[in-house]
Scaffold this motif. Structure first.
Motif, PDB file in Angstrom:
ATOM      1  N   TRP A  18      -2.681   4.068   5.578  1.00  0.00           N
ATOM      2  CA  TRP A  18      -3.621   2.687   4.971  1.00  0.00           C
ATOM      3  C   TRP A  18      -4.876   2.773   5.753  1.00  0.00           C
ATOM      4  CZ3 TRP A  18      -5.352  -0.962   8.559  1.00  0.00           C
ATOM      5  CH2 TRP A  18      -6.015  -2.198   7.943  1.00  0.00           C
ATOM      6  N   HIS A  78       0.770  -1.067  -0.118  1.00  0.00           N
ATOM      7  CA  HIS A  78      -0.142   0.091   0.140  1.00  0.00           C
ATOM      8  C   HIS A  78       0.761   1.377   0.024  1.00  0.00           C
ATOM      9  CE1 HIS A  78      -2.461   3.283   1.829  1.00  0.00           C
ATOM     10  NE2 HIS A  78      -3.241   2.629   1.064  1.00  0.00           N
ATOM     11  N   ASP A 120      -7.046   5.293   4.094  1.00  0.00           N
ATOM     12  CA  ASP A 120      -7.525   4.986   2.657  1.00  0.00           C
ATOM     13  C   ASP A 120      -8.215   3.783   2.862  1.00  0.00           C
ATOM     14  OD1 ASP A 120      -6.024   6.939   1.945  1.00  0.00           O
ATOM     15  OD2 ASP A 120      -4.105   5.699   1.377  1.00  0.00           O
ATOM     16  N   THR A 121      -8.017   2.956   3.607  1.00  0.00           N
ATOM     17  CA  THR A 121      -9.060   1.557   3.332  1.00  0.00           C
ATOM     18  C   THR A 121     -10.376   1.593   4.343  1.00  0.00           C
ATOM     19  OG1 THR A 121      -7.869   0.471   4.847  1.00  0.00           O
ATOM     20  CG2 THR A 121      -6.971   0.112   2.431  1.00  0.00           C
TER      21      THR A 121
END
Length: 177
Positions: free
Chosen positions: A168, A127, A171-172
């Protein structure tokens, strides 16, 4: 308009990297040192747990009057919504310490009613850098690129990994409160 999700991201180790995005969107990061050799596990683990709790909460103090007597009350309110960290992988002699630190994080999150998310090392590296096999310098560079307002010269691999975990998680798992 709703506030961004407040996230505490950790890179668990004897030199634990941390990064936090507050509800106002500001980001802070750093490294905290924990040593079983210098302090002993009877001191390190409770100190680590209290440190995580202090990062994940705000302390509110108020004085209540009960007749002629005043009572000071201290409350710890969550200041984050989620705690995220890189999963512990057993590959070296400090693995047992890392599992205890992970358990301490889960305990704090549970007591505060916070969500937890973890990311595998390969997933985190891919990522952040596009390569599952990225090395420490690659992760430091990725963190400095993603968070240009963080002082790059002060970032070590622990702080960089925590910043990458934060990226991360944003973003996720991004949702708003």
């Amino acid at each position: 308009m709703s506030a961004p999700l407040a996230i505490l991201a950790l890179d668990l180790s004897s030199h634990t990297g941390w990064a936090i995005r507050r509800r106002d969107g500001s980001v802070a990061s750093g490294v905290e040192h924990f040593s079983r050799v210098e302090e002993g596990p009877g001191v390190v683990y409770p100190r680590f747990r209290e440190w995580v709790r202090s990062l994940a909460t705000t302390t509110e103090s108020r004085t209540e009057k009960h007749g002629a007597m005043s009572v000071e009350r201290v409350a710890h309110a969550p200041s984050v919504d989620v705690i995220a960290w890189e999963q512990v992988v057993v590959r070296h002699r400090t693995a047992s310490m890392l599992y205890v630190l992970e358990a301490q994080v889960v305990e704090v999150a549970h007591k505060l009613g916070l969500a937890v998310v973890t990311v595998g090392p390969g997933t985190l590296k891919a990522h952040a850098t596009g390569k599952k096999t990225a090395k420490k310098p690659d992760m430091i560079l990725a963190a400095a690129k993603r968070w240009p307002d963080r002082p790059a010269v002060l970032i070590d691999d622990n702080e960089a990994d925590a910043l990458c975990v934060l990226g991360w998680a944003i973003d996720t798992h991004e949702v708003t409160t």
